[in-house]
Design a protein around this motif. Structure first.
Motif, PDB file in Angstrom:
ATOM      1  N   GLY A 171      -1.318 -12.409   1.453  1.00 21.80           N
ATOM      2  CA  GLY A 171      -0.944 -11.067   1.012  1.00 21.80           C
ATOM      3  C   GLY A 171       0.544 -10.840   1.166  1.00 21.80           C
ATOM      4  N   ILE A 172       0.954  -9.606   0.957  1.00 19.47           N
ATOM      5  CA  ILE A 172       2.388  -9.340   0.935  1.00 19.47           C
ATOM      6  C   ILE A 172       3.029  -9.475   2.313  1.00 19.47           C
ATOM      7  CG2 ILE A 172       2.546  -6.837   1.368  1.00 19.47           C
ATOM      8  CD1 ILE A 172       4.293  -6.821  -1.292  1.00 19.47           C
ATOM      9  N   ARG A 173       2.255  -9.345   3.369  1.00 24.98           N
ATOM     10  CA  ARG A 173       2.827  -9.540   4.701  1.00 24.98           C
ATOM     11  C   ARG A 173       3.366 -10.966   4.870  1.00 24.98           C
ATOM     12  NH1 ARG A 173      -1.196  -6.890   9.240  1.00 24.98           N
ATOM     13  NH2 ARG A 173      -1.555  -4.871   8.236  1.00 24.98           N
ATOM     14  N   GLY A 212      -1.480  -8.256  -8.315  1.00 20.42           N
ATOM     15  CA  GLY A 212      -2.250  -8.854  -7.240  1.00 20.42           C
ATOM     16  C   GLY A 212      -1.877  -8.418  -5.839  1.00 20.42           C
ATOM     17  N   MET A 213      -0.788  -7.654  -5.682  1.00 20.97           N
ATOM     18  CA  MET A 213      -0.396  -7.154  -4.363  1.00 20.97           C
ATOM     19  C   MET A 213       0.188  -5.760  -4.502  1.00 20.97           C
ATOM     20  SD  MET A 213       1.463 -10.404  -2.478  1.00 20.97           S
ATOM     21  CE  MET A 213       2.563 -10.708  -3.860  1.00 20.97           C
ATOM     22  N   ILE A 214      -0.168  -4.866  -3.581  1.00 22.99           N
ATOM     23  CA  ILE A 214       0.498  -3.572  -3.523  1.00 22.99           C
ATOM     24  C   ILE A 214       1.975  -3.822  -3.235  1.00 22.99           C
ATOM     25  CG2 ILE A 214       0.669  -1.399  -2.247  1.00 22.99           C
ATOM     26  CD1 ILE A 214      -2.329  -1.539  -1.806  1.00 22.99           C
ATOM     27  N   ALA A 215       2.829  -3.064  -3.870  1.00 20.05           N
ATOM     28  CA  ALA A 215       4.261  -3.379  -3.865  1.00 20.05           C
ATOM     29  C   ALA A 215       4.935  -3.050  -2.545  1.00 20.05           C
ATOM     30  CB  ALA A 215       4.959  -2.629  -4.994  1.00 20.05           C
ATOM     31  N   PHE A 229      -5.186   9.245  -6.399  1.00 23.14           N
ATOM     32  CA  PHE A 229      -4.860   7.851  -6.659  1.00 23.14           C
ATOM     33  C   PHE A 229      -6.159   7.050  -6.596  1.00 23.14           C
ATOM     34  CE2 PHE A 229      -4.367   8.581  -2.096  1.00 23.14           C
ATOM     35  CZ  PHE A 229      -5.024   7.505  -1.509  1.00 23.14           C
ATOM     36  N   ASP A 230      -6.108   5.814  -7.043  1.00 23.08           N
ATOM     37  CA  ASP A 230      -7.286   4.949  -7.078  1.00 23.08           C
ATOM     38  C   ASP A 230      -7.574   4.472  -5.655  1.00 23.08           C
ATOM     39  OD1 ASP A 230      -9.167   2.912  -7.385  1.00 23.08           O
ATOM     40  OD2 ASP A 230      -8.283   2.164  -9.239  1.00 23.08           O
ATOM     41  N   VAL A 231      -8.463   5.178  -4.962  1.00 26.45           N
ATOM     42  CA  VAL A 231      -8.741   4.895  -3.557  1.00 26.45           C
ATOM     43  C   VAL A 231      -9.344   3.504  -3.388  1.00 26.45           C
ATOM     44  CG1 VAL A 231     -10.085   5.609  -1.548  1.00 26.45           C
ATOM     45  CG2 VAL A 231      -8.975   7.333  -2.987  1.00 26.45           C
ATOM     46  N   LYS A 232     -10.229   3.127  -4.275  1.00 26.19           N
ATOM     47  CA  LYS A 232     -10.882   1.813  -4.175  1.00 26.19           C
ATOM     48  C   LYS A 232      -9.851   0.690  -4.272  1.00 26.19           C
ATOM     49  CE  LYS A 232     -14.625  -0.937  -6.252  1.00 26.19           C
ATOM     50  NZ  LYS A 232     -13.848  -2.107  -6.681  1.00 26.19           N
ATOM     51  N   ALA A 233      -8.994   0.764  -5.275  1.00 33.82           N
ATOM     52  CA  ALA A 233      -7.965  -0.273  -5.437  1.00 33.82           C
ATOM     53  C   ALA A 233      -6.967  -0.230  -4.289  1.00 33.82           C
ATOM     54  CB  ALA A 233      -7.246  -0.093  -6.771  1.00 33.82           C
ATOM     55  N   ALA A 234      -6.660   0.971  -3.817  1.00 37.45           N
ATOM     56  CA  ALA A 234      -5.719   1.102  -2.710  1.00 37.45           C
ATOM     57  C   ALA A 234      -6.250   0.418  -1.462  1.00 37.45           C
ATOM     58  CB  ALA A 234      -5.439   2.576  -2.426  1.00 37.45           C
ATOM     59  N   TYR A 235      -7.539   0.583  -1.185  1.00 38.17           N
ATOM     60  CA  TYR A 235      -8.097  -0.073  -0.002  1.00 38.17           C
ATOM     61  C   TYR A 235      -8.182  -1.587  -0.203  1.00 38.17           C
ATOM     62  CZ  TYR A 235     -10.780  -1.407   3.977  1.00 38.17           C
ATOM     63  OH  TYR A 235     -11.158  -2.035   5.144  1.00 38.17           O
ATOM     64  N   GLU A 236      -8.641  -2.008  -1.354  1.00 39.25           N
ATOM     65  CA  GLU A 236      -8.738  -3.444  -1.618  1.00 39.25           C
ATOM     66  C   GLU A 236      -7.374  -4.120  -1.476  1.00 39.25           C
ATOM     67  OE1 GLU A 236     -10.327  -3.793  -5.508  1.00 39.25           O
ATOM     68  OE2 GLU A 236     -12.404  -3.388  -4.928  1.00 39.25           O
ATOM     69  N   TYR A 287       0.891  -1.971  14.044  1.00 39.08           N
ATOM     70  CA  TYR A 287       0.827  -0.569  13.638  1.00 39.08           C
ATOM     71  C   TYR A 287       0.161  -0.433  12.275  1.00 39.08           C
ATOM     72  CZ  TYR A 287       2.246   3.904  11.702  1.00 39.08           C
ATOM     73  OH  TYR A 287       2.242   5.128  11.089  1.00 39.08           O
ATOM     74  N   GLN A 288       0.522  -1.304  11.335  1.00 42.42           N
ATOM     75  CA  GLN A 288      -0.081  -1.243  10.007  1.00 42.42           C
ATOM     76  C   GLN A 288      -1.580  -1.520  10.069  1.00 42.42           C
ATOM     77  OE1 GLN A 288       2.538  -3.987   7.976  1.00 42.42           O
ATOM     78  NE2 GLN A 288       4.264  -2.565   8.145  1.00 42.42           N
ATOM     79  N   ASP A 289      -1.997  -2.411  10.971  1.00 39.78           N
ATOM     80  CA  ASP A 289      -3.440  -2.637  11.176  1.00 39.78           C
ATOM     81  C   ASP A 289      -4.131  -1.357  11.635  1.00 39.78           C
ATOM     82  OD1 ASP A 289      -3.582  -5.296  10.430  1.00 39.78           O
ATOM     83  OD2 ASP A 289      -3.265  -6.063  12.449  1.00 39.78           O
ATOM     84  N   TRP A 290      -3.478  -0.618  12.512  1.00 40.45           N
ATOM     85  CA  TRP A 290      -4.071   0.622  13.000  1.00 40.45           C
ATOM     86  C   TRP A 290      -4.241   1.632  11.872  1.00 40.45           C
ATOM     87  CZ3 TRP A 290      -1.978   5.633  13.374  1.00 40.45           C
ATOM     88  CH2 TRP A 290      -2.762   6.546  14.093  1.00 40.45           C
ATOM     89  N   THR A 291      -3.222   1.753  11.021  1.00 41.25           N
ATOM     90  CA  THR A 291      -3.351   2.689   9.895  1.00 41.25           C
ATOM     91  C   THR A 291      -4.455   2.232   8.949  1.00 41.25           C
ATOM     92  OG1 THR A 291      -1.652   1.593   8.513  1.00 41.25           O
ATOM     93  CG2 THR A 291      -0.899   3.287  10.046  1.00 41.25           C
ATOM     94  N   LEU A 292      -4.582   0.910   8.773  1.00 40.67           N
ATOM     95  CA  LEU A 292      -5.643   0.389   7.917  1.00 40.67           C
ATOM     96  C   LEU A 292      -7.015   0.612   8.561  1.00 40.67           C
ATOM     97  CD1 LEU A 292      -6.390  -1.017   5.318  1.00 40.67           C
ATOM     98  CD2 LEU A 292      -5.846  -3.218   6.396  1.00 40.67           C
ATOM     99  N   ALA A 293      -7.079   0.509   9.888  1.00 39.29           N
ATOM    100  CA  ALA A 293      -8.339   0.796  10.585  1.00 39.29           C
ATOM    101  C   ALA A 293      -8.778   2.236  10.365  1.00 39.29           C
ATOM    102  CB  ALA A 293      -8.180   0.513  12.079  1.00 39.29           C
TER     103      ALA A 293
END
Length: 764
Positions: A435-437, A383-386, A418-425, A484-490
């Protein structure tokens, strides 16, 4: 026997000629595993190991603790040889001995003195002489099988202890361990690794032990959790032993053994290990430099290929420990039924946007994608990226969502295996409450809130307050990390055409401004009521200043990689920014730009730890690239230049991060923004070598090689005079794009002793 190279050199001396033997020296030969082993962590040292090996077999001088454990150069005794030196994992200690049977009495009873004079440590091989027993012990391995060769003296009684019920490293004694005799040459069993404060769940290591000589006797202790085999040697004798492991089952351990080591040819395994290391290390070749610089370069590169340990078996099976009970999972298979990748244990990727993410994306793109998928698997399974997975579960080490900069950088650079769809979700989920944050450092459980995400979303910053549990609940650092992580996600969302998400996360990436205090000129924590923290100073005594994770305001104020122009503006413009940053480096210089581990709040620059690793490169963005060149070279030489057992990484080499940083500094390439921008680029600094050549992976990139060629590279010439890319002048910028790098070619960098203050200047 003398090598051909040695004989040629001797002959050359006799005739007065010069003999050049460099051609016979491989990258693996350059590596010195003993660098900075005087004070290292459990997972730091490796010798008899393959790249990312599940087994990393080596001598242990210290068997208690996470820090100052494993192999320490200054220790006098070897207590065992263990097979797992990993993030929160340690397993299967063994020890040969002669004389009285001392196994049940433990490590302190059966330890042996040793001397570095009779020791050989190199990639894939370790040899020591156990003085108390007159035994020569040699170690090598495949990826999942350790191979021992013990040369015993003439002795009535000789033993090999397999002490799998003993306490080891950071863990308590195993809550359960069993070993049994399978035949007169074989043992098998398991050991349950006790939970740690970071790895909250137990994990089981299964093992199979095979010997090439039938033993004369067998016994066990600790209720069958540890055992010994007994030999009687009227004359000197040699015994070889294989130890295969698996985290899935004993059957899988046998499969690993059969697939990887069906023979007993010790020299062949050593030779194949060196060959495999040369294949990986050979992706980056160098010319020039001193012997010490070459050794440090390849040892740095070696470390970048060590720390993230393989967790899946040879057929791709692995344990998912994220649920109530362990579940066996399967890595995807290719058309021939072979796993397309491995899955991994790993320490945090905290700060790896400047180190591993950059190096791997150039030299090892498949690895970067595989590592990404391994982290994404945890979203699919749990349920969460590690964040720092160990033993098939989360450890929640450090803060934030450290996977998303890796994921975004991989995608932006065309690495998409890699699974791009799952990675973004999964990345998007981690960026919201729940979430993990929301898991502060090591904060487990379904209701974690120490990360303060509800405050971050509502207020635009994380305040200081008594909410949640766990460590690193330091609001200013959390805010800076999340922004910063928000920017990379953007950038990731933008690349996928998700415009609304891109706008949302881009806006949130500006949250750093909510904690910038104009009156002091520093990022400053806020209390729950919105007031500024009092008292406040940019540095402090101790591990970290209030509000900052293993750091202080003097360092975290620069943690705005996503908006460097904005940071320069609030600090008063280019001139004042340069003056401020220059002053910090000058203040930090007497302490070699580091602090002792655990005192990160005390210095103005701290290259002993991750948050400061980009600081010297920021001068280029303010219009003073010559200062970046000057300070990067000083940091490289003074912080990371030592090639002896007493220095080189300064105590905190987090599974390859500082090694990767050393490689990039030596190559003259860096990326402050971490590769997540729409058009990733690499800032150019002064190369240490005459030539650094990256072999480009044809499955990912069109070019064959990319070379950084330094002209006039010699001591004192640290300043860039001019640059050319494939023969054409490179002007008006201090970077080369990722597209230009992976298209292949040559970046020429002309060096000199005085700064050229017109090079690399970008018009405003």
């Amino acid at each position: 026997m003398f090598s051909k190279c040695v004989r040629a050199a001797a002959a050359a001396l006799l005739i007065g000629a010069a003999a050049d033997c460099r051609a016979q020296v491989t990258p693996a030969d350059e590596v010195n595993p003993l660098i900075d082993t005087h004070k290292s962590r459990w997972f730091f040292f490796s010798s008899a190991s393959r790249p990312f090996g599940m087994v990393n077999l080596s001598p242990d001088t210290g068997v208690d603790g996470d820090w100052n454990a494993g192999y320490l150069y200054g220790e006098k005794y070897i207590r065992c040889f263990s097979h797992v030196h990993d993030w929160q994992l340690a397993a299967v200690p063994v020890m040969p001995a002669t004389g009285e049977m001392k196994g049940p009495a433990g490590y302190e009873a059966y330890k042996s003195a040793f001397s570095h004079d009779q020791e050989v440590a190199k990639v894939g091989y370790h040899k020591v002489y156990l003085e108390d027993y007159k035994i020569t012990a040699e170690l090598t391995s495949t990826k999942r099988v350790g191979l021992h060769r013990y040369s015993f003296p003439a002795a009535q009684d000789a033993y090999i202890y397999i002490d799998t019920a003993a306490k080891l490293a950071m863990m308590d004694a195993p809550p359960d361990a069993k070993i049994r005799r399978v035949g007169d040459k074989e043992l098998a069993g398991y050991t349950v690794l006790a939970p740690t404060i970071r790895r909250k769940k137990p994990v089981t290591v299964y093992f199979v032990v095979q010997l090439d000589k039938a033993f004369d006797g067998y016994g066990d202790w600790s209720k069958g959790g540890s055992a010994f085999v007994h030999y009687k040697f009227a004359q000197s004798g040699r015994v070889q032993m294989k130890v295969a492991i698996s985290y899935v089952s004993e059957e899988q351990a046998r499969l690993n053994l059969a697939a990887e080591l069906p023979h007993w040819d010790f020299e062949r395994v050593v030779r194949e290990s060196k060959q495999e290391w040369n294949e990986w290390l050979g992706k980056v070749s160098i010319a020039g430099g001193t012997p010490a610089q070459r050794t440090k370069f390849y040892t740095d590169l070696w470390h970048s290929l060590l720390g993230r340990r393989t967790f899946s078996d040879v057929n791709g099976k692995y344990i998912d420990n994220t649920g109530e009970k362990p579940v066996v999972r399967q890595v995807e298979l290719d058309a021939k039924g072979q796993p397309v990748r491995s899955t991994y244990n790993s320490d945090a990727f905290w700060g790896s946007q400047w180190t591993l993410n950059v190096l791997w994306s150039i030299a090892y793109p498949k690895l970067m994608g595989d590592m990404t998928q391994s982290l994404v698997d945890y979203y699919t399974n749990g349920g969460m990226i590690a964040r720092g997975p160990s033993g098939g579960n989360y450890t929640f080490v450090m803060v934030g969502d450290q996977a998303v900069p890796l994921i975004a950088a991989a995608y932006q650079k065309g690495i998409r295996n890699f699974d791009v769809k799952a990675a973004y979700e999964g990345s998007r989920k981690n960026a919201f409450p729940g979430g993990i944050r929301d898991h502060a450092g090591y904060e487990a459980g379904p209701k974690a809130e120490g990360g303060g995400m509800k405050y971050y979303v509502e207020r635009g910053y994380v305040p200081l307050g008594n909410f949640g549990t766990g460590g690193h609940r330091e609001g200013a650092a959390q805010t800076l990390e999340y922004a910063y992580q928000d920017w990379t996600l953007a950038r990731f969302a933008e690349a996928l055409g998700k415009k609304d998400d891109a706008a949302l996360f881009q806006k949130r990436s500006g949250n750093w401004r909510n904690l910038f205090d104009k009156s002091t000129g520093w990022i400053r924590p806020k209390n729950m009521d919105g007031s500024w923290l009092e008292p406040f100073a940019p540095t402090c005594l101790g591990s970290n200043c209030r509000g900052f994770v293993e750091s202080n305001a003097a360092i975290y104020t620069y943690y705005v990689m996503q908006d460097i122009p904005g940071l320069i503006e609030v600090l008063g413009g280019r001139a004042k920014f340069i003056e401020k940053l220059q002053g910090q480096f000058e203040k930090a210089a007497p302490a070699r730009f580091i602090t002792p581990h655990g005192k990160h709040g005390e210095n103005w620059v701290d290259y002993e730890n991750q948050p400061a690793c980009h600081m010297a490169h920021l001068f280029s963005y303010a219009g003073a690239p010559w200062l970046t060149q000057y300070w990067v070279r000083r940091v490289k030489e003074e912080v990371f230049g030592n090639a002896s057992p007493s220095g080189g990484y300064n105590g905190d080499e987090d599974q390859g991060q500082m090694g990767a940083l050393g490689v990039l500094m030596a190559a003259g390439l860096f990326d402050v923004q971490g590769g997540a921008e729409a058009e990733p680029r690499y800032e150019i600094t002064s190369p240490l070598f005459e030539r650094v050549t990256f072999q480009l992976d044809p499955k990912f990139y069109a070019g064959k090689t990319f070379t950084v060629a330094a002209r006039n590279a010699k001591p004192g010439n640290v300043y860039i005079q001019s640059t050319k890319l494939n023969g054409k002048p490179l002007t008006g910028r201090f970077w080369v794009t990722h597209k230009e790098v992976v298209a292949g070619g040559v970046l020429e960098v002309q060096l000199g002793p005085e700064p050229n203050k017109s090079w690399g200047i970008v018009s405003r």
